[in-house]
Scaffold this motif. Structure first.
Motif, PDB file in Angstrom:
ATOM      1  N   ALA A 135       0.915  -1.227  -0.065  1.00 17.74           N
ATOM      2  CA  ALA A 135       0.015  -0.102   0.074  1.00 17.74           C
ATOM      3  C   ALA A 135       0.929   1.252   0.037  1.00 17.74           C
ATOM      4  CB  ALA A 135      -0.775   0.003   1.054  1.00 17.74           C
ATOM      5  N   ARG A 136       1.899   1.154   0.767  1.00 22.12           N
ATOM      6  CA  ARG A 136       2.878   2.504   0.837  1.00 22.12           C
ATOM      7  C   ARG A 136       3.676   2.469  -0.580  1.00 22.12           C
ATOM      8  NH1 ARG A 136       5.308   1.124   6.781  1.00 22.12           N
ATOM      9  NH2 ARG A 136       3.288   1.912   7.979  1.00 22.12           N
ATOM     10  N   GLN A 137       3.851   1.437  -1.071  1.00 24.10           N
ATOM     11  CA  GLN A 137       4.556   1.707  -2.647  1.00 24.10           C
ATOM     12  C   GLN A 137       3.723   2.173  -3.568  1.00 24.10           C
ATOM     13  OE1 GLN A 137       5.705  -2.545  -3.029  1.00 24.10           O
ATOM     14  NE2 GLN A 137       8.169  -2.055  -2.832  1.00 24.10           N
ATOM     15  N   ALA A 138       2.332   1.956  -3.582  1.00 23.80           N
ATOM     16  CA  ALA A 138       1.655   2.685  -4.380  1.00 23.80           C
ATOM     17  C   ALA A 138       1.596   4.169  -4.453  1.00 23.80           C
ATOM     18  CB  ALA A 138       0.109   1.900  -4.029  1.00 23.80           C
ATOM     19  N   HIS A 139       2.096   4.355  -3.439  1.00 28.65           N
ATOM     20  CA  HIS A 139       2.083   5.994  -3.270  1.00 28.65           C
ATOM     21  C   HIS A 139       3.337   6.720  -3.775  1.00 28.65           C
ATOM     22  CE1 HIS A 139      -1.793   6.341  -1.131  1.00 28.65           C
ATOM     23  NE2 HIS A 139      -1.381   5.350  -0.270  1.00 28.65           N
ATOM     24  N   GLU A 140       4.408   5.577  -4.109  1.00 32.76           N
ATOM     25  CA  GLU A 140       5.769   6.223  -4.470  1.00 32.76           C
ATOM     26  C   GLU A 140       5.934   6.666  -5.930  1.00 32.76           C
ATOM     27  OE1 GLU A 140       8.421   3.098  -4.035  1.00 32.76           O
ATOM     28  OE2 GLU A 140       8.399   2.828  -1.840  1.00 32.76           O
ATOM     29  N   PRO A 141       6.568   7.795  -6.161  1.00 34.72           N
ATOM     30  CA  PRO A 141       6.377   8.413  -7.381  1.00 34.72           C
ATOM     31  C   PRO A 141       6.975   7.426  -8.426  1.00 34.72           C
ATOM     32  CG  PRO A 141       8.093   9.547  -6.132  1.00 34.72           C
ATOM     33  CD  PRO A 141       7.319   8.667  -5.122  1.00 34.72           C
ATOM     34  N   ARG A 142       6.544   7.271  -9.639  1.00 37.81           N
ATOM     35  CA  ARG A 142       6.978   6.600 -10.826  1.00 37.81           C
ATOM     36  C   ARG A 142       8.204   7.125 -11.553  1.00 37.81           C
ATOM     37  NH1 ARG A 142       3.480   4.130 -15.885  1.00 37.81           N
ATOM     38  NH2 ARG A 142       5.128   2.972 -16.729  1.00 37.81           N
ATOM     39  N   PRO A 143       9.376   6.363 -11.382  1.00 36.78           N
ATOM     40  CA  PRO A 143      10.574   6.928 -11.800  1.00 36.78           C
ATOM     41  C   PRO A 143      10.593   7.543 -13.510  1.00 36.78           C
ATOM     42  CG  PRO A 143      10.639   4.636 -11.565  1.00 36.78           C
ATOM     43  CD  PRO A 143       9.342   5.030 -11.051  1.00 36.78           C
ATOM     44  N   GLU A 144      10.967   8.403 -13.821  1.00 36.90           N
ATOM     45  CA  GLU A 144      10.990   8.781 -15.106  1.00 36.90           C
ATOM     46  C   GLU A 144      11.835   7.900 -15.955  1.00 36.90           C
ATOM     47  OE1 GLU A 144      12.079  12.990 -15.535  1.00 36.90           O
ATOM     48  OE2 GLU A 144      10.411  13.672 -13.945  1.00 36.90           O
ATOM     49  N   PHE A 145      11.171   7.670 -16.941  1.00 32.77           N
ATOM     50  CA  PHE A 145      11.901   6.712 -18.016  1.00 32.77           C
ATOM     51  C   PHE A 145      13.109   7.771 -18.794  1.00 32.77           C
ATOM     52  CE2 PHE A 145       8.011   4.477 -17.828  1.00 32.77           C
ATOM     53  CZ  PHE A 145       8.306   3.316 -17.602  1.00 32.77           C
ATOM     54  N   CYS A 146      13.998   6.962 -19.371  1.00 34.70           N
ATOM     55  CA  CYS A 146      14.956   7.682 -19.965  1.00 34.70           C
ATOM     56  C   CYS A 146      14.377   8.479 -21.335  1.00 34.70           C
ATOM     57  CB  CYS A 146      15.977   6.366 -20.670  1.00 34.70           C
ATOM     58  SG  CYS A 146      17.197   7.198 -21.630  1.00 34.70           S
ATOM     59  N   PRO A 147      14.776   9.722 -21.119  1.00 37.58           N
ATOM     60  CA  PRO A 147      14.514  10.683 -22.378  1.00 37.58           C
ATOM     61  C   PRO A 147      15.235  10.653 -23.529  1.00 37.58           C
ATOM     62  CG  PRO A 147      15.935  11.800 -20.860  1.00 37.58           C
ATOM     63  CD  PRO A 147      15.665  10.401 -20.244  1.00 37.58           C
ATOM     64  N   GLU A 148      16.077   9.752 -23.743  1.00 40.32           N
ATOM     65  CA  GLU A 148      16.888   9.620 -24.809  1.00 40.32           C
ATOM     66  C   GLU A 148      16.608   8.448 -25.861  1.00 40.32           C
ATOM     67  OE1 GLU A 148      20.002  10.966 -27.167  1.00 40.32           O
ATOM     68  OE2 GLU A 148      19.588  11.704 -25.128  1.00 40.32           O
ATOM     69  N   PHE A 149      16.028   7.483 -25.075  1.00 44.85           N
ATOM     70  CA  PHE A 149      15.629   6.132 -25.926  1.00 44.85           C
ATOM     71  C   PHE A 149      14.454   5.484 -25.384  1.00 44.85           C
ATOM     72  CE2 PHE A 149      20.112   6.222 -26.575  1.00 44.85           C
ATOM     73  CZ  PHE A 149      20.444   6.249 -27.852  1.00 44.85           C
ATOM     74  N   PRO A 150      13.410   5.363 -26.207  1.00 46.13           N
ATOM     75  CA  PRO A 150      12.261   4.733 -25.809  1.00 46.13           C
ATOM     76  C   PRO A 150      12.275   3.398 -24.990  1.00 46.13           C
ATOM     77  CG  PRO A 150      12.160   4.971 -28.084  1.00 46.13           C
ATOM     78  CD  PRO A 150      13.510   5.788 -27.767  1.00 46.13           C
ATOM     79  N   TRP A 151      13.329   2.625 -25.850  1.00 44.47           N
ATOM     80  CA  TRP A 151      13.468   1.418 -25.439  1.00 44.47           C
ATOM     81  C   TRP A 151      14.379   1.176 -24.089  1.00 44.47           C
ATOM     82  CZ3 TRP A 151      18.742   0.937 -25.302  1.00 44.47           C
ATOM     83  CH2 TRP A 151      19.515   1.481 -26.311  1.00 44.47           C
ATOM     84  N   CYS A 152      15.010   2.166 -23.610  1.00 44.60           N
ATOM     85  CA  CYS A 152      15.940   2.100 -22.482  1.00 44.60           C
ATOM     86  C   CYS A 152      15.224   1.620 -21.119  1.00 44.60           C
ATOM     87  CB  CYS A 152      16.673   3.283 -22.427  1.00 44.60           C
ATOM     88  SG  CYS A 152      17.920   3.167 -21.128  1.00 44.60           S
ATOM     89  N   LYS A 153      15.666   0.749 -20.282  1.00 44.52           N
ATOM     90  CA  LYS A 153      15.127   0.377 -19.221  1.00 44.52           C
ATOM     91  C   LYS A 153      15.561   1.067 -17.924  1.00 44.52           C
ATOM     92  CE  LYS A 153      17.668  -3.401 -18.445  1.00 44.52           C
ATOM     93  NZ  LYS A 153      18.878  -3.010 -17.421  1.00 44.52           N
ATOM     94  N   GLU A 154      16.798   1.932 -18.257  1.00 43.39           N
ATOM     95  CA  GLU A 154      17.135   2.624 -17.047  1.00 43.39           C
ATOM     96  C   GLU A 154      16.460   3.708 -16.631  1.00 43.39           C
ATOM     97  OE1 GLU A 154      19.597   1.082 -15.852  1.00 43.39           O
ATOM     98  OE2 GLU A 154      20.140  -0.377 -17.472  1.00 43.39           O
ATOM     99  N   THR A 155      16.398   4.151 -15.205  1.00 43.97           N
ATOM    100  CA  THR A 155      15.697   5.509 -14.933  1.00 43.97           C
ATOM    101  C   THR A 155      16.748   6.145 -14.126  1.00 43.97           C
ATOM    102  OG1 THR A 155      15.212   4.191 -13.020  1.00 43.97           O
ATOM    103  CG2 THR A 155      13.663   4.131 -14.791  1.00 43.97           C
ATOM    104  N   GLY A 156      16.515   7.503 -14.060  1.00 45.37           N
ATOM    105  CA  GLY A 156      17.358   8.381 -13.343  1.00 45.37           C
ATOM    106  C   GLY A 156      18.430   8.724 -14.364  1.00 45.37           C
ATOM    107  N   GLU A 157      19.638   9.227 -13.562  1.00 45.65           N
ATOM    108  CA  GLU A 157      20.606   9.676 -14.613  1.00 45.65           C
ATOM    109  C   GLU A 157      21.599   8.551 -14.930  1.00 45.65           C
ATOM    110  OE1 GLU A 157      23.067  12.671 -12.922  1.00 45.65           O
ATOM    111  OE2 GLU A 157      21.355  14.199 -12.744  1.00 45.65           O
ATOM    112  N   HIS A 158      21.777   8.338 -15.942  1.00 46.97           N
ATOM    113  CA  HIS A 158      22.930   7.424 -16.620  1.00 46.97           C
ATOM    114  C   HIS A 158      23.371   7.535 -17.710  1.00 46.97           C
ATOM    115  CE1 HIS A 158      18.855   6.656 -18.226  1.00 46.97           C
ATOM    116  NE2 HIS A 158      19.439   6.050 -19.382  1.00 46.97           N
TER     117      HIS A 158
END
Length: 248
Positions: A135-158
């Motif tokens: 229930a607490r995890q449901a309130h966590e913000p969803r990480p932003e997907f990679c802005p460079e490639f739509p297929w990239c699974k990495e999140t955050g700075e990379h």
């Protein structure tokens, strides 16, 4: 000389309606008190809400504890689980036990000793903690997907971009027959490449190389299909041989 004599003590006269006390009546009174104690069980357990009746005078039962279903669950008319504490003085082991039922009163139940009930309660506490964590995890913000490639699974700075692996697991699930994934590195100008896994080793392939490898795999699958047909015939022969051997 006169001699004084002491008269013997008078014998008590039994009171009206009450017999004189003898060894026999004392034993009878003790038996009666024991019978009354067994019948009425005074005092009873503090948790007992249903003192024994005429049919089972030594039985004790607590109030029922229910685990109600969550809101919106259709098809459930009663509790998911309920428990009562039950004891009977006439049992070989009179220590009360917890009767736990999953479902309605008509469903089977299990009997837990106090220690087993305590251990199972710990498991319920752990389950409740896991549900609360979800229930607490449901309130966590969803990480932003990679802005460079739509297929990239990495999140955050990379700086290295990787896709999820397209893998074909082996039969026992301990590894992969085949695997392929995209990657790109900023240090190399974010040029997209593909890594191909076969037999535990990785190699880089371009689009032409990947198509050629896909063709080889398709051709190999055709050979495997032929082999499966041959094996099916051999298995049928083996079963026939075993049947004939068993009837001899």
């Amino acid at each position: 000389m006169s001699i004084e004599t002491t008269a013997p003590a008078p014998v008590p006269t039994p009171q009206a309606g009450r017999p004189a006390t003898t060894a026999a009546t004392t034993a009878t009174d003790a038996a009666a008190r024991s019978t009354a104690s067994a019948l009425f069980r005074t005092p009873c357990y503090s948790w007992c809400i249903e003192p024994g009746d005429d049919d089972e005078p030594t039985a004790h039962e607590s109030a029922r504890v229910d685990l109600a279903p969550p809101p919106g669950m259709e098809g459930i008319t009663g509790p998911l689980m309920h428990a009562v504490l039950y004891g009977n003085d006439n049992c070989t082991n009179p220590t009360p036990n917890v009767h736990l039922t999953v479902g309605t009163e008509d469903d089977p139940y299990t009997i837990l000793t106090p220690q087993q009930a305590d251990e199972y309660a710990d498991r319920l506490d752990a389950f409740a903690a896991q549900v609360r964590h979800l229930a607490r995890q449901a309130h966590e913000p969803r990480p932003e997907f990679c802005p460079e490639f739509p297929w990239c699974k990495e999140t955050g700075e990379h700086n290295v971009h990787t896709s999820r692996e397209l893998a074909l697991p082996d039969p026992d699930g301990t590894g992969n027959y085949l695997g392929a994934s995209l990657m790109a590195e900023e240090t190399e100008g974010n040029q997209v490449s593909l890594g191909f896994e076969a037999g535990g080793g990785w190699t880089g392939l371009d689009s032409a190389g990947l198509r050629a490898e896909a063709k080889r795999i398709r051709d190999h699958c055709g050979e495997l299909e032929k082999l499966a047909e041959f094996l099916s015939c051999e298995e049928a022969n083996n079963r026939l041989h075993d049947t004939e051997a068993a009837t001899r």
